[in-house]
Design an enzyme around this catalytic site. Structure first.
Site, PDB file in Angstrom:
ATOM      1  N   GLU A  70      43.581  40.497  37.092  1.00 38.54           N
ATOM      2  CA  GLU A  70      43.436  41.585  36.430  1.00 38.54           C
ATOM      3  C   GLU A  70      44.859  42.046  35.913  1.00 38.54           C
ATOM      4  O   GLU A  70      45.103  42.904  34.948  1.00 38.54           O
ATOM      5  CB  GLU A  70      42.640  42.720  36.953  1.00 38.54           C
ATOM      6  CG  GLU A  70      42.988  43.351  38.210  1.00 38.54           C
ATOM      7  CD  GLU A  70      42.875  42.703  39.550  1.00 38.54           C
ATOM      8  OE1 GLU A  70      42.478  41.327  39.695  1.00 38.54           O
ATOM      9  OE2 GLU A  70      42.779  43.156  40.554  1.00 38.54           O
TER      10      GLU A  70
ATOM     11  N   CYS B 282      40.021  38.298  45.343  1.00 38.70           N
ATOM     12  CA  CYS B 282      40.692  38.536  46.558  1.00 38.70           C
ATOM     13  C   CYS B 282      39.529  38.831  47.682  1.00 38.70           C
ATOM     14  O   CYS B 282      39.073  37.842  47.828  1.00 38.70           O
ATOM     15  CB  CYS B 282      41.492  39.845  46.582  1.00 38.70           C
ATOM     16  SG  CYS B 282      42.925  39.726  47.649  1.00 38.70           S
TER      17      CYS B 282
ATOM     18  N   HIS C 150      44.969  38.339  42.058  1.00 39.06           N
ATOM     19  CA  HIS C 150      44.486  39.430  41.185  1.00 39.06           C
ATOM     20  C   HIS C 150      44.656  39.286  39.621  1.00 39.06           C
ATOM     21  O   HIS C 150      45.740  39.725  39.232  1.00 39.06           O
ATOM     22  CB  HIS C 150      45.125  40.930  41.601  1.00 39.06           C
ATOM     23  CG  HIS C 150      44.638  41.290  42.803  1.00 39.06           C
ATOM     24  ND1 HIS C 150      43.548  42.225  43.158  1.00 39.06           N
ATOM     25  CD2 HIS C 150      45.175  41.075  44.144  1.00 39.06           C
ATOM     26  CE1 HIS C 150      43.312  42.239  44.385  1.00 39.06           C
ATOM     27  NE2 HIS C 150      44.642  41.660  45.062  1.00 39.06           N
TER      28      HIS C 150
END
Ligand code: GLN
Length: 542
Positions: free
Chosen positions: A519, A388, A517
């Site tokens: 993750e 990001c 993102h």
């Protein structure tokens, strides 16, 4: 209504002792016994969601596939239960009141006086029933944030009491408490827990189970004392001493028969748990010797003398998952980007790392230091993963140092800059000007198509992906041609080609920046492909 069972998890004594990990482990254990499980989180604050809170205040903002900005424990529940959770499963006081007030404005209460009790708890129950209906889960686990005895969560405890009154057979409650050992006494004390249970009693709740968190193992005399004074059957008192890895907790619960005791309390026959894959992972974690050293460069984690790695919880977890899959023990260094601004000679320390990751971020502080670190990683061929803001900074760095646009920047940092390589997304300037900040970022899961024969497409091994987003600015397409001609590869874009989602450079062990993102989608037993590729590259450079 389906035959769903509801298990509420409440806190006693103090927060931060692992209520989330306890509930996640309970859920994993029930799942391992073959049940369908989902999880909800209730946050007692007035904010409608976690999106507007400073990360230092609150920790990570976890984003769901449908774009809700939630508490980080929703992330823990997704990871432990290996499910995608949606906005229905998260509520705050603000969100509940908002619905009640809207309903009142629409004459939804037929002209009646809208009393806080029962109207507010009724709305809480409506939301819980909705999740049961939607998910068709056998068990809905519900975490009530904070601890009993706080004014904030009294209406949620009232909802629990009312649900129990509606159907006592389908609702159980678990209190997660803490047993301190004051150094001056050297003895494990149960009194704070007794008080916490009494506090729950005052709210009309008799906890059915007690999870006793402690530094060391709880002994039998303590267990007996707790059972007697808290009026909880002794086999419902579950010890939860510190463990080397949270992945060990489900098995430790199973060893104490917690799963079957829960089933039994609902009149369900005991069932064996299959925790093989889970235990295999937690055993492996303990044996890994070779390290992979990853530097995470950000700004939110230095708060006085404390390191708040919670702000990047999912990033941390994703690094761990990928490292374990690559047979490496992850060693994470939290680096403050402002240090490089104050003393550029510190950049040399980055040589000691196997990989550098710059996670998401907002605002102007520390951004120049990030750009300096990215330049260093690019030039010195240190594997770099930008997420990001970390992707946006990589684009700016490329514009400044390869295209020679000295003032290249993001509109977020300097709207006056001549070369705005990153600028407001469509409609976002208006949101910002009107101070419409809550829930207005580009949020949730969006598809992207990948360019063949790139680091990215090799990592994913697919042509299209879906990833979760949370941003207000984007790659400025006016510069796309120039940047591509100068060697920046756009390896992922939105299906209509309008939004640049991934950039990378070739001739580098690993240099990838993603606008989303990744993750949030990494799971312990199925690490994210990009984290996997990043750690693989880092491992090779170690
Ligand atoms: N601040 C940037 C934006 O809003 C990046 C956001 C992020 O890193 N999550 O676009």
């Amino acid at each position: 209504m389906p035959n769903t069972k509801f298990i509420f998890v409440i806190g006693g004594v103090m927060s931060g002792v692992g209520k989330g990990a306890s509930m996640a482990s309970m859920g994993r254990l029930l799942k391992a016994k073959g049940f369908k499980v989902t999880a909800m989180k209730i946050d007692p604050y007035v904010n409608v969601d976690a999106g507007t809170m400073n990360p230092i205040e609150h920790g990570e903002v976890f984003v769901t596939i449908d774009g809700d900005e939630t508490d980080q424990n929703i992330g823990n529940y997704e990871r432990f239960l290996d499910i995608d959770i949606t906005r229905d499963n998260y509520m705050t006081t603000g969100r509940v009141y908002q619905t009640v007030i809207e309903r009142e404005r629409n004459l939804g209460y037929n002209g009646k006086c809208v009393e806080v009790v029962p109207r507010v708890p009724e709305e809480v129950i409506r939301r819980i029933d909705h999740v049961a209906e939607q998910s068709q889960a056998d068990f809905v686990l519900i975490e009530i944030g904070g601890t009993v005895g706080e004014y904030e969560n009294i209406l949620f405890l009232e909802a629990l009491r009312m649900m129990r009154q509606r159907d006592a057979d389908s609702v159980r409650s678990v209190i997660v408490s803490y047993l301190p050992v004051p150094p001056s006494i050297g003895e494990m004390k149960t009194k704070p827990t007794q008080h916490a249970v009494r506090e729950a009693n005052r709210a009309g709740i008799s906890p059915d189970f007690l999870i006793a968190r402690s530094e060391d193992e709880m002994d039998e005399p303590r267990r007996e004392k707790l059972a007697r004074f808290c009026a909880i059957p002794i086999k419902h008192i579950i010890g939860a001493p510190n463990v080397e890895s949270i992945y060990k907790i489900p098995q430790s619960f199973e060893d104490q028969n917690f799963g079957d005791s829960l089933l039994e309390s609902f009149g369900i026959d005991p069932k064996p748990a299959n925790l093989d894959d889970w235990n295999e992972l937690s055993d492996k974690i303990g044996t890994l010797k070779d390290e992979v050293k990853i530097g995470v460069i950000g700004k939110y984690f230095s708060s006085g003398a404390f390191v708040l790695s919670d702000v990047y919880l999912s990033v941390l977890e994703a690094i761990k998952h990928a490292s374990w899959a690559n047979d490496r023990k992850p060693v994470i260094e939290w680096l403050n980007s402002e240090d490089y601004e104050n003393d550029p000679s510190k950049l040399k320390d980055l040589d000691n790392l196997d990989g550098i990751l710059i996670p998401g971020g907002f605002g102007t502080r520390g951004i120049e230091g990030k750009i300096m670190a990215i330049k260093y990683a690019r030039e010195n061929k240190i594997p770099y993963f930008g997420i990001c803001y970390g992707m946006q900074c990589a684009v700016i760095e490329y514009g400044r140092n390869i295209l020679g646009f000295d003032d290249a920047n993001t509109e977020e940092m300097n709207p006056e800059a001549h070369h705005l390589l990153i600028h407001f997304m469509k409609g976002q300037r208006e949101n910002a000007n009107m101070a419409k900040f809550g829930g207005t970022l580009r949020l949730g899961s969006w598809p992207a198509k990948l360019k063949a024969d790139t680091t990215t497409s090799r990592a994913y091994d697919t042509k299209t992906i879906d990833e979760r987003h949370r941003h207000r600015y984007e790659f400025n397409n006016e510069y796309r041609d120039q940047l591509e001609r100068a060697g920046l590869v756009v390896s992922g874009e939105s299906p209509d080609g309008e939004l640049v989602e991934i950039v990378e450079i070739s001739d580098h062990p690993f240099f990838v920046g993603v606008q989303f993102h990744p993750e949030f989608q990494s799971r312990p037993l199925s690490p994210h492909p990009l984290f996997n590729a990043f750690i693989k590259a880092a491992k090779q450079s170690s």
